[in-house]
Write an enzyme that holds these catalytic residues in place. Structure first.
Site, mmCIF file in Angstrom:
data_model
loop_
_atom_site.group_PDB
_atom_site.id
_atom_site.type_symbol
_atom_site.label_atom_id
_atom_site.label_comp_id
_atom_site.label_asym_id
_atom_site.label_seq_id
_atom_site.Cartn_x
_atom_site.Cartn_y
_atom_site.Cartn_z
ATOM 1 N N ASP A 98 -0.690 -0.883 8.017
ATOM 2 C CA ASP A 98 -0.508 0.269 7.147
ATOM 3 C C ASP A 98 -1.806 0.925 6.700
ATOM 4 O OD1 ASP A 98 -1.357 -1.798 5.582
ATOM 5 O OD2 ASP A 98 0.294 -1.727 4.136
ATOM 6 N N ASP A 99 -2.945 0.481 7.250
ATOM 7 C CA ASP A 99 -4.233 1.077 6.868
ATOM 8 C C ASP A 99 -4.984 1.631 8.063
ATOM 9 O OD1 ASP A 99 -4.784 -1.319 8.097
ATOM 10 O OD2 ASP A 99 -6.329 -1.935 6.676
ATOM 11 N N ASP A 144 -4.856 -13.917 14.122
ATOM 12 C CA ASP A 144 -5.742 -13.266 15.088
ATOM 13 C C ASP A 144 -6.753 -14.244 15.681
ATOM 14 O OD1 ASP A 144 -6.810 -13.432 12.550
ATOM 15 O OD2 ASP A 144 -7.724 -11.448 12.558
ATOM 16 N N SER A 191 -8.371 -9.607 3.098
ATOM 17 C CA SER A 191 -9.740 -10.022 3.420
ATOM 18 C C SER A 191 -10.756 -9.553 2.387
ATOM 19 C CB SER A 191 -10.128 -9.477 4.797
ATOM 20 O OG SER A 191 -10.149 -8.054 4.787
ATOM 21 N N HIS A 207 5.087 -12.974 8.380
ATOM 22 C CA HIS A 207 5.638 -11.633 8.549
ATOM 23 C C HIS A 207 5.553 -11.184 10.004
ATOM 24 C CE1 HIS A 207 5.517 -7.123 7.165
ATOM 25 N NE2 HIS A 207 6.647 -7.437 7.786
ATOM 26 N N ARG A 231 0.850 -1.195 0.000
ATOM 27 C CA ARG A 231 0.000 0.000 0.000
ATOM 28 C C ARG A 231 0.888 1.249 0.000
ATOM 29 N NH1 ARG A 231 -3.509 -2.626 4.080
ATOM 30 N NH2 ARG A 231 -5.562 -3.020 3.164
#
Length: 440
Positions: A206-207, A285, A316, A184, A111
């Site tokens: 990053d969002d 998660d 997603s 990662h 991104r």
């Protein structure tokens, strides 16, 4: 003379060796050329069983090697921090030796809009020394790498070195991205804790936008996280944090929750030492939300979220974004949490007060709550008896209705707190609640 003796000995040895080989070859029985089918089948079956046992033994051996390797990595990292690094830079330059330094670890991939997240993190940051920003990039996306490089020494930039395709079960190939993300995460957290030596970290992606009091929030809750072993994270996120479901006049209100929220969260090195030796290969998660990882521990979470996602497109595929995520309210007030006494969040203090407050409130049914019955009541309780009750009531009241390993989103001891038509509602199990059912 010596040369002659050596030649003689060499000749004798050669003669003896040739003689031995000849005798052995002469006496050896000729091999069986044919085996009857039954004998062959029996031998093959024995070989198959031996291989199966060997595979299981190898799996156990690999698990043991992984654990030993991790312990060695931790030990070596501690030794490295006491010496001058190979590159000639003293690793004491890392502020990790100061237990109060809280790095922000930002995960990036492809991104270019990572600059939006970084600009806010840097603009709200009170101190570069106390809150170093580590940007870990996966994917090898050149344009994103250029954006990150443009921040120079305002950040610490690292790159995940393994860009190979992970091995993925055939039925999960379309979810390959989740395997890469978990890989990662594991690599970058090891770098942050074991190589750089930090004692805690705030994890973002990053969002995410952040609130003006983002750093205050995490700094003030860190001592509580360290002290209370029934806690395992602090999260900036409220899954039910949409307008109308939160009290926007209670920006300083914090809760405990049994649900792992993610989306801007802080953990300590002690927790990473526990999780890293068995870190998830994918869907990290939901893996965190499993009982075997959570161990009945809770997170701290806010009434009003301190992060907000702008990443509609991702692994997603924008799941929940248009229907839910984009409506989450981001706190705009600068709450000075460092000036507040947050000891009420400690389990011994919190449980007694919270449970008493919830179960002393008047109980209404779903129709009465939706119709605004008894408006003088500022707090009311709605009881659910089973999973179907919870889902039906949640849909009618506008909160998230799903479970992860039996835990409703934002629940604490089965209780979900939210606002509905201007008053507090506790969607709660009966007072004799005995724990979550992972089958829900």
């Amino acid at each position: 003379m010596r040369n002659q003796v050596f030649v003689a000995l060499a000749c004798i040895c050669s003669f003896l060796w040739v003689t031995i080989i000849f005798i052995l070859s002469k006496d050896r029985a000729p091999p069986q050329v044919l085996l009857d089918p039954q004998s062959l089948e029996s031998r093959l079956k024995n070989v198959e069983e031996q291989l199966s046992r060997q595979i299981e033994d190898n799996k156990k051996l690999l698990e043991n090697i992984t654990q030993v390797r991790h312990k060695l990595e931790v030990k070596l990292a501690e030794e490295r921090r006491e010496k001058v690094s190979v590159s000639g830079a003293d690793e004491s330059n890392y502020e990790g030796k100061n237990d109060n330094v809280i790095p922000v670890l930002l995960f990036a991939c492809n991104r270019v809009s990572v600059n939006k997240a970084l600009d806010e993190l840097i603009s709200y940051r009170p101190s570069k020394e106390k809150y170093p920003i580590i940007v870990s990039q996966d994917c090898g996306h050149k344009e994103t790498a250029n954006v990150i490089a443009g921040y120079g020494d305002q950040i610490i930039s690292i790159k995940q070195p393994d860009l190979s395709e992970p091995q993925v079960p055939a039925k999960e190939k379309k979810f390959r991205g989740y395997f890469k993300i978990a890989r990662h995460y594991g690599w970058a957290l090891n770098q942050t804790f074991n190589t750089m030596g930090y004692k805690q970290v705030i994890i973002v992606e990053d969002d995410l936008e952040v609130s003006p009091d983002f750093y205050q929030y995490f700094s003030a809750t860190l001592p509580i996280l360290r002290e209370d072993k029934s806690l395992w994270c602090v999260s900036a996120w409220n899954d039910n944090g949409k307008a109308g479901l939160i009290d926007e006049n209670a920006a300083d209100l914090l809760y405990r929750t049994d649900f792992f929220p993610g989306l801007g969260w802080m953990i300590t090195k002690d927790l990473w030492d526990e999780l890293s030796v068995k870190w998830a290969r994918s869907y990290w998660d939901d893996w965190m939300r499993e009982p075997v990882q959570r161990k009945n521990r809770a997170c701290i979470r806010p009434e009003i979220s301190r992060t907000k996602t702008f990443g509609k497109i991702g692994v997603s595929n924008g799941l929940f974004f248009d229907k839910h995520l984009k409506f989450i309210v981001l706190n705009s007030k600068n709450i000075t949490f460092m000036d507040k006494d947050l000891s009420y969040l400690l389990k011994d203090n919190y449980d007694k007060r919270y449970i008493e407050d919830v179960y002393k409130t008047d109980m209404l049914n779903i129709q009465e709550i939706r119709q605004g019955f008894r408006p003088e009541l500022k707090e009311v309780r709605l009881t659910y008896r089973n999973r179907e009750d919870f889902r039906r009531y949640s849909k009618q009241l506008g909160i998230m209705d799903d479970f992860k390993s039996g835990v409703p989103r934002m629940a604490y001891r089965g209780i979900v707190s939210f606002m509905y038509k201007g008053r507090r509602v506790y969607l709660a199990p009966g007072a004799n609640w005995s724990g979550y059912d992972p089958k829900w």
